[in-house]
Motif scaffolding. Structure first.
Motif, PDB file in Angstrom:
ATOM      1  N   UNK A  83     -13.262  -6.582   6.180  1.00 40.25           N
ATOM      2  CA  UNK A  83     -13.542  -5.543   5.190  1.00 40.25           C
ATOM      3  C   UNK A  83     -13.888  -6.162   3.838  1.00 40.25           C
ATOM      4  N   UNK A  84     -13.214  -7.230   3.453  1.00 39.56           N
ATOM      5  CA  UNK A  84     -13.563  -7.919   2.201  1.00 39.56           C
ATOM      6  C   UNK A  84     -14.988  -8.447   2.258  1.00 39.56           C
ATOM      7  N   UNK A  85     -15.378  -8.980   3.404  1.00 38.67           N
ATOM      8  CA  UNK A  85     -16.744  -9.494   3.548  1.00 38.67           C
ATOM      9  C   UNK A  85     -17.766  -8.370   3.424  1.00 38.67           C
ATOM     10  N   UNK A  86     -17.469  -7.214   4.014  1.00 34.10           N
ATOM     11  CA  UNK A  86     -18.415  -6.095   3.940  1.00 34.10           C
ATOM     12  C   UNK A  86     -18.513  -5.549   2.517  1.00 34.10           C
ATOM     13  N   UNK A  87     -17.380  -5.499   1.817  1.00 34.09           N
ATOM     14  CA  UNK A  87     -17.412  -5.030   0.428  1.00 34.09           C
ATOM     15  C   UNK A  87     -18.258  -5.962  -0.429  1.00 34.09           C
ATOM     16  N   UNK A  88     -18.038  -7.280  -0.316  1.00 31.15           N
ATOM     17  CA  UNK A  88     -18.756  -8.218  -1.176  1.00 31.15           C
ATOM     18  C   UNK A  88     -20.212  -8.399  -0.774  1.00 31.15           C
ATOM     19  N   UNK A  89     -20.584  -7.937   0.423  1.00 26.96           N
ATOM     20  CA  UNK A  89     -22.003  -7.944   0.777  1.00 26.96           C
ATOM     21  C   UNK A  89     -22.759  -6.851   0.025  1.00 26.96           C
ATOM     22  N   UNK A  90     -22.031  -5.837  -0.421  1.00 30.63           N
ATOM     23  CA  UNK A  90     -22.648  -4.698  -1.109  1.00 30.63           C
ATOM     24  C   UNK A  90     -22.387  -4.689  -2.613  1.00 30.63           C
ATOM     25  N   UNK A  91     -21.329  -5.331  -3.057  1.00 29.20           N
ATOM     26  CA  UNK A  91     -20.922  -5.220  -4.456  1.00 29.20           C
ATOM     27  C   UNK A  91     -20.387  -6.542  -4.991  1.00 29.20           C
ATOM     28  N   UNK A  92     -20.499  -6.702  -6.296  1.00 29.70           N
ATOM     29  CA  UNK A  92     -20.008  -7.890  -6.986  1.00 29.70           C
ATOM     30  C   UNK A  92     -18.663  -7.583  -7.640  1.00 29.70           C
ATOM     31  N   UNK A  93     -17.641  -8.407  -7.419  1.00 29.41           N
ATOM     32  CA  UNK A  93     -16.391  -8.227  -8.166  1.00 29.41           C
ATOM     33  C   UNK A  93     -16.641  -8.458  -9.655  1.00 29.41           C
ATOM     34  N   UNK A  94     -16.173  -7.531 -10.480  1.00 31.38           N
ATOM     35  CA  UNK A  94     -16.402  -7.614 -11.922  1.00 31.38           C
ATOM     36  C   UNK A  94     -15.173  -8.115 -12.662  1.00 31.38           C
ATOM     37  N   UNK A  95     -14.053  -7.472 -12.440  1.00 31.36           N
ATOM     38  CA  UNK A  95     -12.821  -7.852 -13.107  1.00 31.36           C
ATOM     39  C   UNK A  95     -11.633  -7.287 -12.330  1.00 31.36           C
ATOM     40  N   UNK A  96     -10.443  -7.691 -12.728  1.00 35.28           N
ATOM     41  CA  UNK A  96      -9.257  -7.235 -12.000  1.00 35.28           C
ATOM     42  C   UNK A  96      -8.034  -7.305 -12.894  1.00 35.28           C
ATOM     43  N   UNK A  97      -6.969  -6.661 -12.445  1.00 36.62           N
ATOM     44  CA  UNK A  97      -5.694  -6.657 -13.165  1.00 36.62           C
ATOM     45  C   UNK A  97      -4.577  -6.557 -12.140  1.00 36.62           C
ATOM     46  N   UNK A  98      -3.429  -7.183 -12.466  1.00 39.94           N
ATOM     47  CA  UNK A  98      -2.278  -7.152 -11.564  1.00 39.94           C
ATOM     48  C   UNK A  98      -1.011  -7.279 -12.379  1.00 39.94           C
ATOM     49  N   UNK A  99       0.063  -6.660 -11.922  1.00 38.21           N
ATOM     50  CA  UNK A  99       1.379  -6.832 -12.526  1.00 38.21           C
ATOM     51  C   UNK A  99       2.405  -6.969 -11.424  1.00 38.21           C
ATOM     52  N   UNK A 100       3.425  -7.771 -11.660  1.00 39.60           N
ATOM     53  CA  UNK A 100       4.474  -7.940 -10.656  1.00 39.60           C
ATOM     54  C   UNK A 100       5.410  -6.741 -10.597  1.00 39.60           C
ATOM     55  N   UNK A 101       5.297  -5.831 -11.555  1.00 41.79           N
ATOM     56  CA  UNK A 101       6.159  -4.646 -11.591  1.00 41.79           C
ATOM     57  C   UNK A 101       5.521  -3.495 -10.825  1.00 41.79           C
ATOM     58  N   UNK A 102       6.269  -2.806  -9.964  1.00 45.35           N
ATOM     59  CA  UNK A 102       5.737  -1.616  -9.286  1.00 45.35           C
ATOM     60  C   UNK A 102       5.273  -0.593 -10.314  1.00 45.35           C
ATOM     61  N   UNK A 103       4.161   0.064 -10.032  1.00 43.39           N
ATOM     62  CA  UNK A 103       3.543   0.951 -11.009  1.00 43.39           C
ATOM     63  C   UNK A 103       3.832   2.424 -10.781  1.00 43.39           C
ATOM     64  N   UNK A 104       4.291   2.781  -9.579  1.00 41.07           N
ATOM     65  CA  UNK A 104       4.583   4.191  -9.329  1.00 41.07           C
ATOM     66  C   UNK A 104       5.557   4.341  -8.184  1.00 41.07           C
ATOM     67  N   UNK A 105       5.789   5.582  -7.757  1.00 42.63           N
ATOM     68  CA  UNK A 105       6.893   5.901  -6.860  1.00 42.63           C
ATOM     69  C   UNK A 105       6.844   5.192  -5.514  1.00 42.63           C
ATOM     70  N   UNK A 106       5.677   4.745  -5.101  1.00 42.66           N
ATOM     71  CA  UNK A 106       5.567   4.111  -3.787  1.00 42.66           C
ATOM     72  C   UNK A 106       6.306   2.778  -3.738  1.00 42.66           C
ATOM     73  N   UNK A 107       6.703   2.247  -4.901  1.00 44.05           N
ATOM     74  CA  UNK A 107       7.403   0.966  -4.986  1.00 44.05           C
ATOM     75  C   UNK A 107       6.605  -0.143  -4.315  1.00 44.05           C
ATOM     76  N   UNK A 108       5.297  -0.112  -4.558  1.00 42.97           N
ATOM     77  CA  UNK A 108       4.376  -1.111  -4.024  1.00 42.97           C
ATOM     78  C   UNK A 108       3.739  -1.840  -5.191  1.00 42.97           C
ATOM     79  N   UNK A 109       3.685  -3.151  -5.124  1.00 41.42           N
ATOM     80  CA  UNK A 109       2.999  -3.921  -6.155  1.00 41.42           C
ATOM     81  C   UNK A 109       1.497  -3.809  -5.937  1.00 41.42           C
ATOM     82  N   UNK A 110       0.763  -3.461  -7.002  1.00 41.88           N
ATOM     83  CA  UNK A 110      -0.657  -3.150  -6.846  1.00 41.88           C
ATOM     84  C   UNK A 110      -1.516  -3.984  -7.784  1.00 41.88           C
ATOM     85  N   UNK A 111      -2.804  -3.981  -7.474  1.00 38.65           N
ATOM     86  CA  UNK A 111      -3.826  -4.558  -8.341  1.00 38.65           C
ATOM     87  C   UNK A 111      -4.895  -3.498  -8.576  1.00 38.65           C
ATOM     88  N   UNK A 112      -5.585  -3.609  -9.690  1.00 41.02           N
ATOM     89  CA  UNK A 112      -6.762  -2.785  -9.959  1.00 41.02           C
ATOM     90  C   UNK A 112      -7.974  -3.703  -9.927  1.00 41.02           C
TER      91      UNK A 112
END
Length: 472
Positions: free
Chosen positions: A180-209
């Motif tokens: 899936x990562x390969x298919x995404x990058x065949x169509x689009x260029x990664x521009x920027x990203x953000x990540x925090x080690x702190x869970x951001x919402x009720x799912x208690x899952x660490x996420x990236x944007x």
């Protein structure tokens, strides 16, 4: 907006992956979208904006309030309870699974200017959220459905359009999301990203944007991990130019113990004088084994010097134990850096999930321990596997990853691994960087990072009589 708690109950929310986006995370997403000057200035035509898993529509409404252009908002969700909230804010609501619609041709248009998404996080390890097989869009059977929404999002864009998406950190380097990562990058260029080690919402899952921009033409995509969001946030240096000669797997094999070995070991482990020492991850420091000097917890019991009575192992596990009693390198699991120790006499049995690296030639034992413990190996592991550990700042090392670590091109003295046991980490780090052709400021930067990361775990180690150094 629709109150989070009004969406059925926690079990239903978990089944739907319905975890709404908090305002601070929405603000972060919108800031990232335009952080590089991406133009959203007023134009004669409306900006077409899609959220293929819109929930109560809060992401789309935030875009509408933030953007200087007029917006045409399309929101899609499987939950009919969210229709009223969306339509009350001028959002065209589509009740469906957002993965089932050809968004690129929706309303006979040529794609969207912007897609925003905090998709359902549906783990494929849970019976209640599993799709019962591999994704129709590609990827392995354990690929989180959030990555399917990432691909659907870039497919929905016009050339030059952008996707801003919240993803669980586990998909950034997961083997099952590689296609899936390969298919995404065949169509689009990664521009920027953000990540925090702190869970951001009720799912208690660490996420990236992550933010992607649709390419004008199709290219060959890459399945490389998207770990830069994490490594940048943690201050992990980039991988320098390395001079290498093959890989660890040219000189060794590697295996890891799992559930079967664990349950076989439980009745055979005790603080007795019979049998080989049991060495768990918590007893492994770089270049040193803490067995007998630090307490350890195994199978919910505390031991001071656990041994395995091999006579109590049944079936194939007696043979397994005898095969393990040979010179080897033991590699700890769930650590901040790679922590390994050489069992030169072949006296120890590995705990679960310790990885065992067995040299093809005995002369390679100490060199293997040096390379696996090196700052370069830890650096590569972070860039390859960031986000896969049980905690946001730990690594989950597989035997495959260890065998794929590069071997340095330049000669080095294997005895330098003893410097680790003497707490001479700086000297060891600089010398191993030199073996890979890394010197000067680069070597200092990498070695300093590696020492700092490793110290965080070593502070947890406790001498006998205090808290146990591991829980297995």
């Amino acid at each position: 907006m629709l109150d989070q708690q009004s969406v059925a109950n926690s079990d239903e929310r978990r089944r739907l992956g319905s975890w709404y986006t908090p305002p601070a995370l929405i603000e972060r997403m919108l800031n990232l979208l335009t952080s590089d000057g991406w133009s959203v200035e007023p134009a004669s035509d409306k900006m077409r904006v899609l959220d293929p898993s819109c929930g109560d529509g809060r992401l789309l409404l935030a875009v509408k309030n933030r953007m200087p252009r007029r917006c045409s908002l399309i929101g899609c969700d499987v939950n009919p309870q969210t229709r009223k909230s969306n339509e009350a804010h001028g959002i065209e609501f589509v009740e469906a699974n957002g993965l089932d619609i050809d968004w690129a041709a929706f309303h006979s248009e040529q794609g969207f200017d912007l897609v925003v998404s905090n998709p359902p996080f549906l783990s494929q390890l849970s019976a209640s959220t599993s799709r019962k097989g591999a994704s129709a869009r590609g990827g392995g059977p354990y690929a989180n459905s959030a990555m399917e929404f990432c691909l659907a999002g870039v497919e929905a864009l016009r050339p030059g359009g952008r996707l801003a998406i919240v993803l669980p950190q586990s998909v950034l380097a997961s083997r099952d999301t590689a296609e899936l990562r390969a298919r995404v990058t065949s169509l689009a260029t990664p521009v920027t990203s953000w990540w925090s080690s702190s869970p951001q919402f009720d799912a208690d899952v660490t996420v990236a944007v992550l933010v992607f921009e649709r390419r004008k033409t199709f290219v060959e995509g890459s399945d490389a991990p998207w770990t830069s969001a994490i490594t940048t946030a943690l201050g992990i240096p980039p991988i320098p130019t390395l001079y290498t000669s093959g890989v660890v797997g040219d000189r060794a094999t590697a295996t890891a113990n799992f559930r079967d070995e664990y349950y076989a070991l439980v009745p055979a482990v005790a603080d007795h004088h019979n049998g080989p020492p049991l060495v768990t991850s918590g007893l492994i420091d770089p270049g040193a084994c803490l067995w007998g000097t630090h307490p350890v917890r195994f199978a919910h019991q505390l031991f001071t010097a656990p041994r395995v009575d091999v006579a109590l192992l049944t079936g194939r596990f007696s043979e397994w134990a005898h095969k393990m009693l040979r010179p080897k390198v033991l590699v700890a699991a769930q650590t901040r850096t790679i922590e390994a120790v050489a069992d030169e006499r072949g006296e120890w049995l590995p705990g679960v999930p310790v990885t065992t690296v067995i040299p093809s030639e005995l002369d390679d034992l100490l060199p293997l321990a040096a390379v696996i413990n090196s700052p370069i190996a830890a650096l590569i592991a972070w860039h390859e596997r960031a986000g896969t550990g049980l905690s946001p700042t730990s690594l989950r090392l597989s035997p495959t990853l260890i065998l794929e670590l590069p071997w340095p091109q330049h000669q080095f003295n294997a005895e330098i691994v003893s410097q680790l046991a003497r707490s001479e980490q700086h000297t060891f780090g600089i010398e191993m960087c030199a073996a890979f052709g890394v010197a000067g400021d680069e070597a200092e930067l990498i070695t300093t990072w590696w020492r700092t990361a490793g110290q965080l775990r070593r502070k947890r180690a406790s001498p006998m009589g205090k808290n146990p150094s591991s829980v297995d």
